[in-house]
Design a protein around this motif. Sequence first.
Motif, PDB file in Angstrom:
ATOM      1  N   GLU A 317      80.361  58.190 119.415  1.00 48.69           N
ATOM      2  CA  GLU A 317      81.597  58.741 118.854  1.00 48.69           C
ATOM      3  C   GLU A 317      82.525  59.257 119.953  1.00 48.69           C
ATOM      4  OE1 GLU A 317      83.017  59.258 115.800  1.00 48.69           O
ATOM      5  OE2 GLU A 317      81.531  57.975 114.831  1.00 48.69           O
ATOM      6  N   GLU A 318      81.954  59.919 120.924  1.00 44.69           N
ATOM      7  CA  GLU A 318      82.772  60.594 121.927  1.00 44.69           C
ATOM      8  C   GLU A 318      83.217  59.666 123.068  1.00 44.69           C
ATOM      9  OE1 GLU A 318      80.528  64.922 121.205  1.00 44.69           O
ATOM     10  OE2 GLU A 318      80.289  63.865 123.122  1.00 44.69           O
ATOM     11  N   ASP A 319      82.378  58.701 123.432  1.00 41.26           N
ATOM     12  CA  ASP A 319      82.648  57.917 124.639  1.00 41.26           C
ATOM     13  C   ASP A 319      82.980  56.439 124.395  1.00 41.26           C
ATOM     14  OD1 ASP A 319      81.980  60.276 125.839  1.00 41.26           O
ATOM     15  OD2 ASP A 319      80.206  59.529 126.889  1.00 41.26           O
ATOM     16  N   ILE A 320      82.436  55.854 123.332  1.00 36.30           N
ATOM     17  CA  ILE A 320      82.466  54.396 123.195  1.00 36.30           C
ATOM     18  C   ILE A 320      83.337  53.908 122.044  1.00 36.30           C
ATOM     19  CG2 ILE A 320      81.041  52.349 122.820  1.00 36.30           C
ATOM     20  CD1 ILE A 320      80.534  53.697 125.503  1.00 36.30           C
ATOM     21  N   LYS A 321      83.338  54.603 120.948  1.00 38.50           N
ATOM     22  CA  LYS A 321      83.928  54.125 119.703  1.00 38.50           C
ATOM     23  C   LYS A 321      85.353  53.634 119.856  1.00 38.50           C
ATOM     24  CE  LYS A 321      84.539  55.437 114.854  1.00 38.50           C
ATOM     25  NZ  LYS A 321      84.278  56.479 113.831  1.00 38.50           N
TER      26      LYS A 321
END
Length: 328
Positions: A317-321
């Motif tokens: 959620e924080e880095d890839i999405k």
Amino acid sequence: MRSRPFGRSGRSVGEIGFGAWAIGDAWGRVDDDEAVAALHAALDAGVDFIDTADVYGDGHSERLIARVLKERGGARPFVATKAGRRLPQQTVAGYSEENLNAFIDRSLRNLDTDSLDLVQLHCPPTDLYYHPEAFERMERLVEQGKIRQYGVSVERVEEALKAIEYPGVVSVQIVFNMFRLRPAERLFRQAQERGVAIIARVPLASGLLSGKFTHDTRFENTDHRQFNRHGEAFDVGETFSGVPYEVGLAAVERIRPLVSGDATMAQLALRWILMFDAVTVVIPGARNPRQALANVAAADLPPLSDEVMEAVARIYEEDIKRYVHARW
């Protein structure tokens, strides 16, 4: 090796298979003797599902598999191949009865068999899924005995959702890993309801999730991780799962502390995929026996804790999405 039902096919397969792209081409130099040894090691360890395609090394992967199966004799494992990417241009018209028959006949020769276990339409153009006649042609190939079953290999979740509306589609192959979570949100439940097998490909995000790469890692010019960084040759989602390399490296460092015991990061990534009941088989590649056996050993890891699963979801959620979720 634990087995899982292959959808409504009536067959079951071990949950860790063998992805044979890397022994064909596009991953740098291939040592055939090492590739053959890797296949033998995997089969000796209980692997009974091999995934290949007619374009992997222009048939070289299929022919290596046939060589190994002839050397071994006895019962054959489930061998899945793909058809369609030999077309000079991806168009719906290219998936004609004449072309499909030619592709299938060539794979029959390459794999030295009278009937192919599973043929997957190989990432065809999205519009093909809205042409029932293409799937009717696959039905005729089943009736002729050239293939036993057919499925699809897709780039996008929406393509998979459309494909499984056709009753003859027994499987969907799709990119699914710690960097590509959307299939679990949109596809898996419907696939289970329809009895469709899920083949999880690119499970290590082209090796990123092995934790072995750094900013200084260099890839050969014949390796898609070098020549397809921006989708120059095929869909960029096949290379590092579409995640920018530097972004992926940073996310890997957040995942690394989740590895415990004697497991490797790659094994953690494979075990994470197996936590999803809708996944039938995951197909990591291997170019030598050591890699093949390490992949199989991932199935022996205990189930991952809720804390680990939640941590992976949080990193996504924080880095890839933002880089992948809306595209595939």
